[in-house]
Design a protein around this motif. Structure first.
Motif, mmCIF file in Angstrom:
data_model
loop_
_atom_site.group_PDB
_atom_site.id
_atom_site.type_symbol
_atom_site.label_atom_id
_atom_site.label_comp_id
_atom_site.label_asym_id
_atom_site.label_seq_id
_atom_site.Cartn_x
_atom_site.Cartn_y
_atom_site.Cartn_z
ATOM 1 N N ALA A 283 0.799 -1.233 0.000
ATOM 2 C CA ALA A 283 0.000 0.000 0.000
ATOM 3 C C ALA A 283 0.830 1.281 0.000
ATOM 4 O O ALA A 283 0.472 2.237 -0.705
ATOM 5 N N PRO A 284 1.942 1.387 0.737
ATOM 6 C CA PRO A 284 2.663 2.669 0.762
ATOM 7 C C PRO A 284 3.417 2.986 -0.527
ATOM 8 O O PRO A 284 3.865 4.121 -0.697
ATOM 9 N N ARG A 285 3.573 2.036 -1.433
ATOM 10 C CA ARG A 285 4.397 2.244 -2.633
ATOM 11 C C ARG A 285 3.516 2.562 -3.837
ATOM 12 O O ARG A 285 2.493 1.902 -4.076
ATOM 13 N N VAL A 286 3.936 3.564 -4.588
ATOM 14 C CA VAL A 286 3.166 3.967 -5.772
ATOM 15 C C VAL A 286 3.072 2.824 -6.760
ATOM 16 O O VAL A 286 2.016 2.582 -7.377
ATOM 17 N N GLU A 287 4.167 2.105 -6.942
ATOM 18 C CA GLU A 287 4.166 0.992 -7.898
ATOM 19 C C GLU A 287 3.537 -0.274 -7.345
ATOM 20 O O GLU A 287 3.395 -1.276 -8.056
ATOM 21 N N GLY A 288 3.151 -0.256 -6.073
ATOM 22 C CA GLY A 288 2.557 -1.443 -5.468
ATOM 23 C C GLY A 288 3.597 -2.494 -5.169
ATOM 24 O O GLY A 288 4.776 -2.207 -4.964
ATOM 25 N N GLY A 289 3.172 -3.723 -5.174
ATOM 26 C CA GLY A 289 4.097 -4.804 -4.878
ATOM 27 C C GLY A 289 3.459 -6.165 -5.043
ATOM 28 O O GLY A 289 2.262 -6.290 -5.335
ATOM 29 N N ARG A 290 4.266 -7.195 -4.845
ATOM 30 C CA ARG A 290 3.820 -8.575 -5.024
ATOM 31 C C ARG A 290 3.901 -9.304 -3.685
ATOM 32 O O ARG A 290 4.879 -9.179 -2.945
ATOM 33 N N ILE A 291 2.862 -10.110 -3.413
ATOM 34 C CA ILE A 291 2.830 -10.957 -2.225
ATOM 35 C C ILE A 291 2.785 -12.397 -2.684
ATOM 36 O O ILE A 291 1.949 -12.768 -3.531
ATOM 37 N N ARG A 292 3.667 -13.200 -2.152
ATOM 38 C CA ARG A 292 3.710 -14.628 -2.495
ATOM 39 C C ARG A 292 3.279 -15.431 -1.270
ATOM 40 O O ARG A 292 3.811 -15.234 -0.178
ATOM 41 N N ILE A 293 2.321 -16.350 -1.480
ATOM 42 C CA ILE A 293 1.798 -17.195 -0.401
ATOM 43 C C ILE A 293 2.014 -18.645 -0.804
ATOM 44 O O ILE A 293 1.484 -19.100 -1.817
ATOM 45 N N ARG A 294 2.799 -19.377 -0.006
ATOM 46 C CA ARG A 294 3.169 -20.747 -0.357
ATOM 47 C C ARG A 294 2.800 -21.706 0.769
ATOM 48 O O ARG A 294 2.779 -21.330 1.947
ATOM 49 N N SER A 295 2.550 -22.940 0.370
ATOM 50 C CA SER A 295 2.359 -24.019 1.343
ATOM 51 C C SER A 295 3.000 -25.283 0.797
ATOM 52 O O SER A 295 3.102 -25.467 -0.417
ATOM 53 N N GLY A 296 3.437 -26.140 1.698
ATOM 54 C CA GLY A 296 4.045 -27.399 1.293
ATOM 55 C C GLY A 296 4.301 -28.274 2.497
ATOM 56 O O GLY A 296 4.077 -27.877 3.650
ATOM 57 N N ARG A 297 4.772 -29.482 2.250
ATOM 58 C CA ARG A 297 5.139 -30.417 3.306
ATOM 59 C C ARG A 297 6.648 -30.569 3.331
ATOM 60 O O ARG A 297 7.286 -30.571 2.273
ATOM 61 N N ASP A 298 7.230 -30.710 4.524
ATOM 62 C CA ASP A 298 8.669 -30.909 4.621
ATOM 63 C C ASP A 298 8.973 -32.367 4.955
ATOM 64 O O ASP A 298 8.077 -33.211 5.017
ATOM 65 N N GLU A 299 10.258 -32.651 5.170
ATOM 66 C CA GLU A 299 10.666 -34.037 5.410
ATOM 67 C C GLU A 299 10.148 -34.575 6.734
ATOM 68 O O GLU A 299 10.111 -35.787 6.946
ATOM 69 N N HIS A 300 9.728 -33.695 7.648
ATOM 70 C CA HIS A 300 9.187 -34.122 8.940
ATOM 71 C C HIS A 300 7.668 -34.246 8.906
ATOM 72 O O HIS A 300 7.040 -34.393 9.948
ATOM 73 N N ASP A 301 7.099 -34.154 7.707
ATOM 74 C CA ASP A 301 5.651 -34.283 7.519
ATOM 75 C C ASP A 301 4.880 -33.180 8.240
ATOM 76 O O ASP A 301 3.746 -33.373 8.675
ATOM 77 N N GLY A 302 5.504 -32.017 8.392
ATOM 78 C CA GLY A 302 4.819 -30.856 8.954
ATOM 79 C C GLY A 302 4.400 -29.915 7.836
ATOM 80 O O GLY A 302 4.904 -29.985 6.702
ATOM 81 N N LEU A 303 3.484 -29.031 8.140
ATOM 82 C CA LEU A 303 2.996 -28.052 7.159
ATOM 83 C C LEU A 303 3.898 -26.822 7.189
ATOM 84 O O LEU A 303 4.055 -26.179 8.229
ATOM 85 N N ALA A 304 4.480 -26.500 6.055
ATOM 86 C CA ALA A 304 5.338 -25.321 5.921
ATOM 87 C C ALA A 304 4.573 -24.247 5.151
ATOM 88 O O ALA A 304 4.122 -24.476 4.028
ATOM 89 N N LEU A 305 4.407 -23.079 5.769
ATOM 90 C CA LEU A 305 3.716 -21.951 5.154
ATOM 91 C C LEU A 305 4.686 -20.776 5.041
ATOM 92 O O LEU A 305 5.560 -20.600 5.896
ATOM 93 N N CYS A 306 4.485 -19.977 4.004
ATOM 94 C CA CYS A 306 5.352 -18.817 3.810
ATOM 95 C C CYS A 306 4.526 -17.673 3.240
ATOM 96 O O CYS A 306 3.748 -17.870 2.297
ATOM 97 N N VAL A 307 4.666 -16.497 3.815
ATOM 98 C CA VAL A 307 4.075 -15.263 3.283
ATOM 99 C C VAL A 307 5.227 -14.295 3.068
ATOM 100 O O VAL A 307 5.942 -13.958 4.019
ATOM 101 N N GLU A 308 5.402 -13.855 1.814
ATOM 102 C CA GLU A 308 6.564 -13.040 1.447
ATOM 103 C C GLU A 308 6.126 -11.884 0.562
ATOM 104 O O GLU A 308 5.244 -12.040 -0.288
ATOM 105 N N ASP A 309 6.715 -10.725 0.786
ATOM 106 C CA ASP A 309 6.465 -9.586 -0.098
ATOM 107 C C ASP A 309 7.788 -8.996 -0.546
ATOM 108 O O ASP A 309 8.836 -9.273 0.045
#
Length: 368
Positions: A283-309
């Motif tokens: 919101a503060p940037r004139v050009e805006g931006g990109r948000i990446r939302i990911r999910s996956g499983r790791d070797e320990h069979d846990g849920l890995a989530l990521c929110v990145e901008d």
């Protein structure tokens, strides 16, 4: 990027099997006495004689031992000074020995007459007094250890219950911080939208109604779990509302593994992170931006989530001492506290950021 890693109370009544343990100990002592007094090579009659001698000799201390348990229990509740406790036990041991002699004298009198009873008493007086003290000491020690162990378990259980209740209360308080914060921002967005596009505001209100239902449902319990698919749908509705305000400046990159959609997470886990990215990275940037939302499983069979901008990021040091204008925000701070309390401390939340290098939050949530 730099990483920031983020007297006992009364317990419920429990079954106290001291009597069963005591009876088992008495039976074992009786059997050992029988075996010690039996010469099997001399015939079966020797076995019956050993049984008779064991029963006649041991029934008084076994019967008297039943009174030792309430006596030891009372002493532990009184908690006298060590010297006083030793004196009381010494007197009790002498009384135990005297009663043992009285019981043996009475049984001998009833079975064999007065003269035999007196003769046995005079013959065994000293040894019965000594064995009375020894038997009392053994029985009292066993009951003391049993009672102390039971009280230690009760104290540990009470402490665990208190800690669990405190954690549930803190989780409820954390959820209470997240929900009003989100609702306040969303309502502001809708109010601003009504001034620009009434039809878009109406569509936004329909989305908002569904979101509100989700928020209210998630307030049932701070320990509730929701499917990742429901949380993702909730975040999509939120981003739809934000896109009405921000337009093409808000770009979303979804990378959700379909295999993780049935995984369970605490409600309102993703939304505060996405909201932070929208408010501070886009919101503060004139050009805006990109948000990446990911999910996956790791070797320990846990849920890995990521929110990145790809926003301006921030100095990691500001995450340790957040202020009103910090990128950390109320949502991230509450999530960090929630993950420290929930899942028995196994869940993880990590922040990666540097000035000019964006902002990323990684979550790991156990699924077993």
């Amino acid at each position: 990027m730099s990483d920031s890693i983020v007297s006992p109370p009364l317990a419920p009544r429990e079954r106290n099997p001291w009597l069963a343990y005591y009876v088992a100990g008495c039976v074992l002592a009786w059997l050992l006495y029988v075996l010690a007094g039996t010469e099997f090579q001399r015939g079966l009659w020797q076995l019956w004689e050993a049984v008779y001698q064991a029963t006649l000799s041991l029934w008084p201390p076994m019967l008297l031992g039943l009174a030792v348990h309430p006596w030891v229990n009372r002493l532990q509740r009184m908690a006298p000074a060590p010297a006083v406790a030793f004196l009381l036990h010494a007197l009790a041991a002498l009384l135990f020995g005297a009663l043992w002699e009285l019981c043996e004298f009475t049984s001998a009198w009833l079975l064999f007459g007065h003269d035999h009873a007196v003769a046995v008493l005079l013959q065994t007086l000293l040894w019965r007094a000594i064995w009375g003290v020894v038997a009392y000491a053994a029985i009292a020690t066993g009951f003391t250890a049993m009672l102390q162990s039971r009280r230690a378990r009760a104290a540990a259980l009470a402490a665990a219950q208190a800690e669990s209740a405190l954690a549930r209360a803190e989780l409820a308080a954390i959820s209470g911080k997240l929900n009003p914060h989100f609702l306040f921002n969303t309502l502001n967005s809708l109010i601003a939208l009504t001034r620009k596009d009434a039809s878009a505001a109406e569509a936004g209100l329909l989305r908002f109604a569904g979101m509100l239902r989700y928020v209210l449902d998630s307030k049932r319990s701070a320990a509730d779990r929701v499917a990742l698919a429901d949380e993702v749908e909730f975040v999509r509705d939120y981003l739809f509302l934000e896109s009405l305000r921000l337009g093409p400046r808000l770009r979303i990159d979804w990378q959700i593994d379909p295999a993780t959609l049935a995984d369970e997470i605490p409600p309102l886990t993703l939304q505060p992170l996405v909201e932070n990215s929208v408010l501070h990275g886009v919101a503060p940037r004139v050009e805006g931006g990109r948000i990446r939302i990911r999910s996956g499983r790791d070797e320990h069979d846990g849920l890995a989530l990521c929110v990145e901008d790809d926003g301006p990021g921030c100095d990691p040091a500001t995450l340790e001492q957040p202020d009103a204008g910090s990128r950390r925000g109320i949502g991230l701070a509450a999530l960090q506290r929630r993950f420290a309390l929930d899942y028995e401390g196994r869940a993880r939340l990590r922040v990666h950021t540097q000035p000019g290098a964006g902002f990323r939050v990684d979550l790991w949530i156990p699924q077993v």
